[in-house]
Design an enzyme around this catalytic site. Structure first.
Site, mmCIF file in Angstrom:
data_model
loop_
_atom_site.group_PDB
_atom_site.id
_atom_site.type_symbol
_atom_site.label_atom_id
_atom_site.label_comp_id
_atom_site.label_asym_id
_atom_site.label_seq_id
_atom_site.Cartn_x
_atom_site.Cartn_y
_atom_site.Cartn_z
ATOM 1 N N HIS A 35 0.947 -1.101 -0.150
ATOM 2 C CA HIS A 35 -0.297 0.193 0.097
ATOM 3 C C HIS A 35 0.666 1.376 -0.067
ATOM 4 O O HIS A 35 1.626 1.321 0.906
ATOM 5 C CB HIS A 35 -1.192 -0.034 1.295
ATOM 6 N N ASP A 47 0.382 4.043 0.599
ATOM 7 C CA ASP A 47 -0.829 5.346 2.159
ATOM 8 C C ASP A 47 -0.087 5.103 2.959
ATOM 9 O O ASP A 47 0.284 3.894 3.688
ATOM 10 C CB ASP A 47 -2.524 5.063 2.185
ATOM 11 N N ASP A 94 7.124 0.767 5.943
ATOM 12 C CA ASP A 94 5.305 0.452 5.968
ATOM 13 C C ASP A 94 4.548 1.218 4.499
ATOM 14 O O ASP A 94 3.594 3.125 5.643
ATOM 15 C CB ASP A 94 4.371 1.074 7.596
ATOM 16 N N GLU A 135 -5.130 1.403 2.941
ATOM 17 C CA GLU A 135 -5.025 1.017 4.287
ATOM 18 C C GLU A 135 -4.761 1.326 5.230
ATOM 19 O O GLU A 135 -5.618 0.527 6.454
ATOM 20 C CB GLU A 135 -4.026 -0.064 4.087
ATOM 21 N N GLU A 136 -4.233 2.334 5.525
ATOM 22 C CA GLU A 136 -3.799 2.641 7.220
ATOM 23 C C GLU A 136 -5.162 3.044 7.757
ATOM 24 O O GLU A 136 -5.672 3.097 8.841
ATOM 25 C CB GLU A 136 -3.073 3.678 6.853
ATOM 26 N N HIS A 191 4.444 3.759 12.249
ATOM 27 C CA HIS A 191 3.391 4.245 12.764
ATOM 28 C C HIS A 191 3.835 5.949 13.489
ATOM 29 O O HIS A 191 2.803 6.197 14.345
ATOM 30 C CB HIS A 191 2.179 3.632 13.202
#
Length: 451
Positions: free
Chosen positions: A90, A92, A123, A156-157, A423
């Site tokens: 992903h 995003d 990520d 996705e996030e 994150h």
């Protein structure tokens, strides 16, 4: 590195991989368009379209998913009779949080102490680059021996489910014999790991109302019901004294039978302050891979700087519940809502609204694809055996794909090992892990073609 002839090719591709990742990280592609320009995500998607065209993919398309974001799809046909592998990543990313807290700008890939720093570096923009490097290496060694589909998600996030719903509406699009999800990570740098379980998740907004408006705490405090106090009581009811999650009717006794996670290693990975205890009961692996976990993500109430001596009329919180494998996320949501409503004190008016949901996932590690990946990992990581681990986070698409394609073998690998700090502030990726995992993926595709 391994003496396998693909290894030198992968190594030679790493400067290009760094350039690609730097260009991708530069896009502020957070799929929260109330705070970040939608054009940033759209530009990132177009970059991926151009990259897939350059690698010879056919049927490259921007997919407008029902949540208002775009995913990118492409198909690279394989030799006659070869299996098809779906590769996922992903583009995003999570918001950068406090940009001033980053050591270097979050949307500028920066090398420091042997790692590459930037939001999305691990990520999961790095996961896309991993896929591209593996395919480029194979093309220099006679071609890709399997058919390849690639899907790069745009939300996705956010957990808004756009790609899941799109896949359900177009069930043939992502059909494959095996699926490699490039959005997990090794248990430790240098220890090859495949993730076999994921917790699901649900998010709810809880809003409390007790008064028509705020009141002077001196004149009315002590009898006037405090909405913030009511909210705090409810949030506190979601944890036992040891910190274990306690949602009425939801079991918290699951156990993990695979790779162990020593408490001292977890403390270091999580950067727990000296003297602060870990929460919960059971092993660390039980707590983060096999049991539910509630987290209060945010509370709307006056800040300390802006506070006045008032009894609060309204308060709101966003709560996440991670759902272990074997538990239906919709049922967990129902139990969470019922718990909040039943534990609300003083007759306060409470409204609970779900804002996202994803089902947990469990793979079958005895399949031919897992055997091919184990062989590939042992070559890419000399002297190491592939390990099986869980992951506390959620990838909602996994369960959708498992439902749509029950015969497909799903493997989760990636760059999000503990040092990556995904994150969080100062997210980074290990270029050595990127190189080894790209090699492992190339070897897997070769081995899987023969399986």
């Amino acid at each position: 590195m391994s003496p396998n002839p693909l290894a030198a090719t992968v190594a030679s591709l790493m400067p290009r991989a760094r350039t690609d990742l730097a260009e991708l990280v530069a896009f502020r592609s957070v799929a929260d368009f109330t705070r970040f320009p939608k054009g940033e995500s759209e530009a990132a998607a177009r970059w991926i379209v151009d990259a897939l065209h350059a690698e010879g993919f056919q049927d490259v398309a921007l997919l407008d998913t029902p949540d208002g974001t775009q995913s990118v799809y492409g198909h690279l046909p394989g030799p006659e009779g070869a299996p098809t592998v779906l590769l996922y990543a992903h583009y995003d990313v999570q918001p950068p949080l406090d940009e001033s807290a980053w050591s270097t700008p979050p949307f500028e890939l920066t090398e420091r102490d042997g790692r590459w720093y930037g939001r999305g570096s691990a990520d999961c923009k790095g996961g896309l680059v991993m896929h591209l490097v593996a395919l480029r290496a194979l093309k220099e060694h006679g071609g890709v021996p399997v058919g390849v589909k690639i899907i790069v998600e745009g939300s996705e996030e956010q957990g808004t489910g756009g790609l899941e719903r799109y896949a359900e509406q177009h069930p043939e699009l992502l059909r494959a014999d095996s699926i490699v999800i490039g959005d997990a990570g090794n248990f430790r740098v240098g220890l090859p790991t495949v993730t076999t379980t994921l917790r699901g998740m649900t998010m709810v907004r809880i809003e409390m109302e007790t008064l028509e408006g705020n009141l002077h705490s001196g004149q009315f405090g002590g009898a006037a019901p405090d909405a913030l106090g009511a909210l705090i009581r409810v949030l506190d009811s979601l944890r036992a004294p040891d910190g274990s999650t306690t949602v009425d009717g939801l079991s918290g006794e699951g156990t993990w039978e695979g790779l162990a996670y020593p408490p001292e290693s977890f403390r270091a990975d999580a950067r727990v302050l000296d003297g602060v205890e870990l929460i919960g009961s059971g092993t660390v692996a039980d707590r983060i891979w096999a049991r539910p976990a509630v987290t209060v993500l945010g509370i709307d109430c006056p800040s300390v700087a802006e506070a006045t001596p008032s009894v609060q009329a309204r308060a709101r919180a966003l709560v996440s519940l991670r759902v272990p494998p074997g538990v239906d996320a919709a049922e967990a949501t129902r139990l969470l809502v019922a718990h909040v409503e039943s534990r609300t004190p003083w007759g306060a008016r409470v409204r609970v609204e779900q804002s996202g949901e994803g089902q947990p996932f469990r793979a079958d590690p005895s399949s031919p694809a897992y055997r091919a990946m184990a062989e590939a990992m042992s070559t890419a990581y000399p002297g190491e055996r592939m390990q099986y681990a869980g992951q506390g986070g959620s990838i909602p698409l996994c369960n959708t794909l498992a439902t749509l394609y029950p015969q497909a073998e799903i493997l989760l690998i990636g760059l999000s090992e503990p040092e990556a700090r995904i994150h969080a502030v100062d997210e980074s990726v290990s270029p050595q892990e990127l190189e080894r995992l790209a090699l492992a993926e190339a070897l897997f595709l070769t081995g899987y073609a023969r399986a």
